[in-house]
Write an enzyme that holds these catalytic residues in place. Sequence first.
Site, PDB file in Angstrom:
ATOM      1  N   TYR A 103       0.884  -1.025   0.093  1.00 34.84           N
ATOM      2  CA  TYR A 103      -0.136   0.068   0.003  1.00 34.84           C
ATOM      3  C   TYR A 103       0.823   1.285   0.118  1.00 34.84           C
ATOM      4  O   TYR A 103       1.775   1.418   0.852  1.00 34.84           O
ATOM      5  CB  TYR A 103      -0.909   0.093   1.172  1.00 34.84           C
ATOM      6  CG  TYR A 103      -1.816   1.090   1.267  1.00 34.84           C
ATOM      7  CD1 TYR A 103      -2.743   1.230   0.383  1.00 34.84           C
ATOM      8  CD2 TYR A 103      -1.570   2.449   2.356  1.00 34.84           C
ATOM      9  CE1 TYR A 103      -3.599   2.619   0.427  1.00 34.84           C
ATOM     10  CE2 TYR A 103      -2.332   3.453   2.426  1.00 34.84           C
ATOM     11  CZ  TYR A 103      -3.532   3.399   1.284  1.00 34.84           C
ATOM     12  OH  TYR A 103      -4.058   4.685   1.554  1.00 34.84           O
ATOM     13  N   ASP A 175      -1.008  -6.960   7.220  1.00 34.29           N
ATOM     14  CA  ASP A 175      -2.280  -6.017   6.772  1.00 34.29           C
ATOM     15  C   ASP A 175      -3.401  -6.832   6.294  1.00 34.29           C
ATOM     16  O   ASP A 175      -2.958  -7.310   5.269  1.00 34.29           O
ATOM     17  CB  ASP A 175      -1.578  -4.909   5.929  1.00 34.29           C
ATOM     18  CG  ASP A 175      -2.419  -3.984   5.562  1.00 34.29           C
ATOM     19  OD1 ASP A 175      -3.653  -4.149   5.669  1.00 34.29           O
ATOM     20  OD2 ASP A 175      -2.199  -3.030   5.020  1.00 34.29           O
ATOM     21  N   LYS A 200     -12.068   0.229   4.508  1.00 30.44           N
ATOM     22  CA  LYS A 200     -12.352  -0.348   3.605  1.00 30.44           C
ATOM     23  C   LYS A 200     -13.444  -1.478   3.930  1.00 30.44           C
ATOM     24  O   LYS A 200     -14.572  -1.044   4.050  1.00 30.44           O
ATOM     25  CB  LYS A 200     -11.026  -1.200   2.936  1.00 30.44           C
ATOM     26  CG  LYS A 200      -9.957  -0.176   3.174  1.00 30.44           C
ATOM     27  CD  LYS A 200      -9.838   1.137   2.080  1.00 30.44           C
ATOM     28  CE  LYS A 200      -8.946   2.083   2.436  1.00 30.44           C
ATOM     29  NZ  LYS A 200      -7.618   1.528   2.356  1.00 30.44           N
TER      30      LYS A 200
HETATM   31  C1  LIG Z   1      -6.361   2.199   2.883  1.00 25.40           C
HETATM   32  C2  LIG Z   1      -5.130   1.090   3.269  1.00 25.40           C
HETATM   33  C3  LIG Z   1      -4.394   1.628   4.369  1.00 25.40           C
HETATM   34  C4  LIG Z   1      -4.442   2.886   5.138  1.00 25.40           C
HETATM   35  O1  LIG Z   1      -5.670   3.006   5.803  1.00 25.40           O
HETATM   36  P1  LIG Z   1      -6.350   4.486   6.061  1.00 25.40           P
HETATM   37  O2  LIG Z   1      -7.739   3.863   6.670  1.00 25.40           O
HETATM   38  O3  LIG Z   1      -6.733   4.945   4.819  1.00 25.40           O
HETATM   39  O4  LIG Z   1      -5.434   5.345   6.918  1.00 25.40           O
HETATM   40  C5  LIG Z   1      -3.383   0.512   4.642  1.00 25.40           C
HETATM   41  N1  LIG Z   1      -3.097  -0.636   4.072  1.00 25.40           N
HETATM   42  C6  LIG Z   1      -3.974  -1.074   3.060  1.00 25.40           C
HETATM   43  C7  LIG Z   1      -3.944  -2.274   2.233  1.00 25.40           C
HETATM   44  C8  LIG Z   1      -5.116  -0.094   2.706  1.00 25.40           C
HETATM   45  O5  LIG Z   1      -6.001  -0.423   1.485  1.00 25.40           O
END
Ligand SMILES: *Cc1c(COP(=O)(O)O)cnc(C)c1O
Length: 384
Positions: A103, A175, A200
């Site tokens: 990311y 993640d 997300k």
């Molecule tokens: C969006 C995202 C992030 C960051 O999260 P935010 O809520 O935008 O701060 C980190 N890792 C992945 C895989 C993401 O899609």
Amino acid sequence: MANDKLKFNSRTIHGGQQPDKAYGSVMPPVYLTSTYAQTKPGAHLGYEYSRSHNPTRTALENSLASIESGKHALAFASGMAAIDAVIKLLQPGDEVISTNDLYGGTYRIFTKIFANYGIKFHFVPMGELDQVEKHINKNTKLLWVETPTNPLMQIVDIKAMKAIAKANGLLLAVDNTFASPYLQRPLELGADIVMHSATKYLGGHSDVVLGALVLKDDELTERLAFIQNASGAVPGPLDAFLVLRGIKTLHVRMQRHCENGRAVAEFLAANPAIEKVYWPGFEHHPNHEVAKAQMDDFGGMISFIHKDSTLEKAVAIVSALKVFTLAESLGGVESLAGHPASMTHASIPKEAREKTGITDGLIRLSIGIEDSEDLLADLAQAIN
Ligand SMILES: *Cc1c(COP(=O)(O)O)cnc(C)c1O
């Protein structure tokens, strides 16, 4: 918590939850308060100040712990704030080995913020285990895994990473934003920390920004809770409520994301104008067997490249879409299209980007839960 014996789909609704003690409200009230009355100094009902704890946030954290098969969860103001807290476990001189297809914001905070504090980051293709092992030395403290990777949908073998972490005394953080716990529960595979951008799939409606960490270990949780409170990047109670509400429909949304994802991936693969489709559900995907073993389905994230792999063609396609919205982010009920090189991954230098395969022709889709026939028709007209 008795609810934790329930199956996953039931835990999204009941996990860690109980009716509110005051009036039995089924959803937790949004406790819009910064402070809590004490009858004498130190005598309170478990809450003192809302940076430290808030009952609506607690309800969300209990839900997150339940659906990720964890024991504890900590909610943050954003996914980036959650990542920030994990790296603050480290000291100057410590080293981190991370997935190379990452990311963009994670790459940015690692290289532009924490590198300045003397922490060293290595970005390696984690499909090659010897590449990971090659970078381990006495300063290595953490493996940072993203799987499926963003935007190239590579799959990292979490169990294999755990074996390496265990053999070398490293923390393993995953993640899990792209998969969501509906598809993959890294704590069950040995990870120490699961991180989420709940912005997300967990929130699921593109109406809130929030992050989370989920853990099993008490001592590690205490250290991260200390950082959460000391640094203060916590979500407000309304945001916690919105994510909690989103989680309750996670499994029905994810089921449709996966069905529509498969329909779109197969449609693109059969289209003669398309050069390449990245989706872990294909049998010919290089990590398909690992994906099958550690995921329950293959999700709704797909990337592809047109045979005319120029920047102009990619921009023309994403601009011509009508049902898909051209936007950053992913995981909401609506389908989104993005152009990583100029949008989500613009913070990664072009050279590093192209080296991992994020070329100017690459288009990323977050498949929503609309009728799949509308999505296929929209893609067909935009590609032609
Ligand atoms: C969006 C995202 C992030 C960051 O999260 P935010 O809520 O935008 O701060 C980190 N890792 C992945 C895989 C993401 O899609």
